[in-house]
Design an enzyme around this catalytic site. Structure first.
Site, PDB file in Angstrom:
ATOM      1  N   THR A  75       0.917  -1.140   0.000  1.00 46.57           N
ATOM      2  CA  THR A  75       0.000   0.000   0.000  1.00 46.57           C
ATOM      3  C   THR A  75       0.940   1.169   0.000  1.00 46.57           C
ATOM      4  OG1 THR A  75      -1.790  -1.052   1.263  1.00 46.57           O
ATOM      5  CG2 THR A  75      -1.556   1.307   1.562  1.00 46.57           C
TER       6      THR A  75
ATOM      7  N   ARG B  17     -14.527  -6.615  -0.488  1.00 49.41           N
ATOM      8  CA  ARG B  17     -13.794  -6.396   0.778  1.00 49.41           C
ATOM      9  C   ARG B  17     -13.144  -5.007   0.740  1.00 49.41           C
ATOM     10  NH1 ARG B  17      -8.209  -5.123   2.180  1.00 49.41           N
ATOM     11  NH2 ARG B  17      -7.871  -5.817   4.305  1.00 49.41           N
ATOM     12  N   VAL B  18     -13.340  -4.251   1.794  1.00 46.33           N
ATOM     13  CA  VAL B  18     -12.697  -2.944   1.921  1.00 46.33           C
ATOM     14  C   VAL B  18     -11.742  -3.013   3.095  1.00 46.33           C
ATOM     15  CG1 VAL B  18     -13.101  -0.520   2.480  1.00 46.33           C
ATOM     16  CG2 VAL B  18     -14.629  -1.693   0.891  1.00 46.33           C
ATOM     17  N   GLY B  19     -10.542  -2.507   2.890  1.00 51.64           N
ATOM     18  CA  GLY B  19      -9.546  -2.531   3.964  1.00 51.64           C
ATOM     19  C   GLY B  19      -9.555  -1.248   4.772  1.00 51.64           C
ATOM     20  N   ASP B  20      -8.429  -1.006   5.407  1.00 54.98           N
ATOM     21  CA  ASP B  20      -8.315   0.169   6.278  1.00 54.98           C
ATOM     22  C   ASP B  20      -7.996   1.447   5.512  1.00 54.98           C
ATOM     23  OD1 ASP B  20      -5.821  -1.019   5.635  1.00 54.98           O
ATOM     24  OD2 ASP B  20      -4.852   0.036   7.291  1.00 54.98           O
TER      25      ASP B  20
ATOM     26  N   THR C  70       0.309   0.507   6.585  1.00 55.52           N
ATOM     27  CA  THR C  70       0.257  -0.602   5.637  1.00 55.52           C
ATOM     28  C   THR C  70       0.246  -1.888   6.457  1.00 55.52           C
ATOM     29  OG1 THR C  70       2.665  -0.727   5.468  1.00 55.52           O
ATOM     30  CG2 THR C  70       1.546   0.661   3.865  1.00 55.52           C
ATOM     31  N   GLY C  71      -0.135  -2.970   5.803  1.00 49.33           N
ATOM     32  CA  GLY C  71      -0.182  -4.249   6.506  1.00 49.33           C
ATOM     33  C   GLY C  71      -1.608  -4.678   6.760  1.00 49.33           C
TER      34      GLY C  71
ATOM     35  N   GLY D  17      -4.995  -4.740   7.314  1.00 47.25           N
ATOM     36  CA  GLY D  17      -5.979  -3.675   7.462  1.00 47.25           C
ATOM     37  C   GLY D  17      -7.024  -3.974   8.511  1.00 47.25           C
TER      38      GLY D  17
HETATM   39  N1  ASP Z   1      -3.634  -2.314   4.539  1.00 44.74           N
HETATM   40  C1  ASP Z   1      -4.009  -2.823   3.248  1.00 44.74           C
HETATM   41  C2  ASP Z   1      -5.396  -3.429   3.334  1.00 44.74           C
HETATM   42  O1  ASP Z   1      -5.693  -4.074   4.320  1.00 44.74           O
HETATM   43  C3  ASP Z   1      -3.087  -3.874   2.718  1.00 44.74           C
HETATM   44  C4  ASP Z   1      -1.632  -3.613   2.817  1.00 44.74           C
HETATM   45  O2  ASP Z   1      -1.175  -2.556   3.230  1.00 44.74           O
HETATM   46  O3  ASP Z   1      -0.885  -4.500   2.458  1.00 44.74           O
HETATM   47  O4  ASP Z   1      -6.133  -3.290   2.386  1.00 44.74           O
END
Ligand code: ASP
Length: 385
Positions: free
Chosen positions: A218, A246-249, A269-270, A272
């Site tokens: 991200t 699906r919606v992330g953070d 990032t990571g 979510g």
């Molecule tokens: N944070 C992002 C999500 O969950 C994914 C990512 O940063 O790898 O959509």
């Protein structure tokens, strides 16, 4: 007359202006001597790697613009657009890995500190630069979040080019392989699914089907200009091969991004879901407001996530979280930090040409130029395969 009207009117008369100012002013971060912070831009690691075929990275471009007087958010967006448009970045914008149906669905948000305004889009299809649509939501509507077909219709109506397919050859081939190898039922037992996916990502990377072996990515980019104005942007294609919808953070204010002028700009990032559950970016800004250093504020949020990670499938045998999540934190003084649940990089493969791939890094650009800096980890080691 209600309390707000009373305060407004009395302030206009100069009676209680000072009291209201104290109430509205976040505690503590403006520089006491009245001096200005030094401008700086920070970002996730990809912010100092991808160049979309040009010469400069996201943080370099954003810093150059921000120091030349371009609006702080516009400067950051110009940088993030480079990463969104670069077809070799498989986790952001054009060429982001698609969802389980093979469709690229993008999430993004942005916040403008001084204007106290924000916008976001989620599950947006067909626009390479979702961060600019998020900005249009901020500028042109009374809302903060548009999703799915509605977000696309809004983008079309406000002049964005809509493309039928944002896959590149790279993302399409990776998706086809994923489809071939996994159970076509997307609602697999989550334990099986994550174990299979880990193996699959190693396989995709080993076969050269992904430019890098990272399982997620991200871009988050945050900056402060010489006037002390803060802004932030987060943009992503979300989890590769996610359940459609699906919606992330990333597009959710307070989860994958939060900015409050004079206090801080924070993004992530990571995993979510950890930020959606804990509203981590908002939490970190609140810690900054109380005067915590960016590193300590970020570590406090990681401890919260750690304490709230109870599900067995999300934990290592030693009980610790079996995922990474990273925060990029900038306060109103221009101090910054990157912190991660694990400071060591589980993929250990990094980007092409990267020499030290052991650690989770973040990008910085200031008067000393662009560079990568190690993130502080809360826990030793890495998530485990
Ligand atoms: N944070 C992002 C999500 O969950 C994914 C990512 O940063 O790898 O959509």
């Amino acid at each position: 007359m209600n309390r707000r009207e009373f305060l407004r009117d009395t302030a206009a008369l100069g009676l209680f202006g000072a009291a209201e100012a104290v109430e509205a002013q976040p505690r503590g971060l403006a520089l006491l001597d009245g001096s200005r912070p030094k401008p700086v831009v920070i970002a996730s690691h990809n912010g100092n790697y991808f160049k979309d075929g040009g010469k400069v990275t996201c943080v370099e471009l954003a810093f150059a613009k921000l120091t030349r007087g371009v609006d702080v958010l516009d400067a950051l967006l110009a940088g993030v657009n480079l990463v969104e448009l670069d077809p070799t970045e498989c986790y952001v914008g054009y060429g982001g890995l698609p969802n389980a149906d093979g469709i690229v669905q993008l999430d993004a948000s942005c916040m403008h500190g001084p204007k106290r305004r924000a916008g976001g889009v989620a599950a947006l299809e067909g626009v390479r630069t979702p961060s600019l649509v998020a900005k249009a939501v901020m500028d042109l509507t009374d809302h903060h979040l548009l999703v799915g077909p509605g977000a696309q219709a809004f983008a079309r109506n406000t002049g964005f080019k809509i493309e039928a397919d944002l896959n590149t050859d790279i993302s399409r081939k990776a998706w086809l392989e994923w489809k071939r190898k996994t159970d076509p039922n997307h609602y697999l037992d989550p334990n099986q699914r994550s174990a299979r996916e880990r193996k699959l990502f190693q396989h995709l990377a080993a076969r050269g089907l992904l430019p890098c072996a990272k399982r997620c990515g991200t871009i988050n980019c945050d900056g402060i200009n010489a006037k002390g104005e803060l802004a932030g942007v987060t943009s992503t294609s979300g989890l590769p091969f996610k359940i459609p919808g699906r919606v992330g953070d990333s597009p959710i204010l307070g989860a994958g991004l939060y900015v409050e002028d004079a206090v801080g700009a924070v993004g992530s990032t990571g995993r979510g879901e950890a930020n959606l559950f804990n509203l981590s970016s908002f939490l970190i800004v609140e810690h900054l407001r109380r005067g915590m250093h960016p590193k300590d504020a970020g570590l406090a949020a990681l401890r919260r996530i750690r304490a709230n990670t109870r599900e067995h499938r999300l934990r290592k045998p030693n009980g610790e979280p079996n995922f990474n999540v990273t925060f990029y934190i900038l306060n109103g003084r221009g101090e910054h930090a990157g912190v991660a649940m694990y400071g060591e990089d589980e993929d250990q493969r990094g980007y092409a040409g990267q020499t030290d791939t052991r650690f989770v890094l973040y990008s910085v650009c200031d008067e000393n130029g662009p560079r990568n800096v190690r993130c502080d980890g809360l826990l030793p080691g890495t998530p485990q395969p």
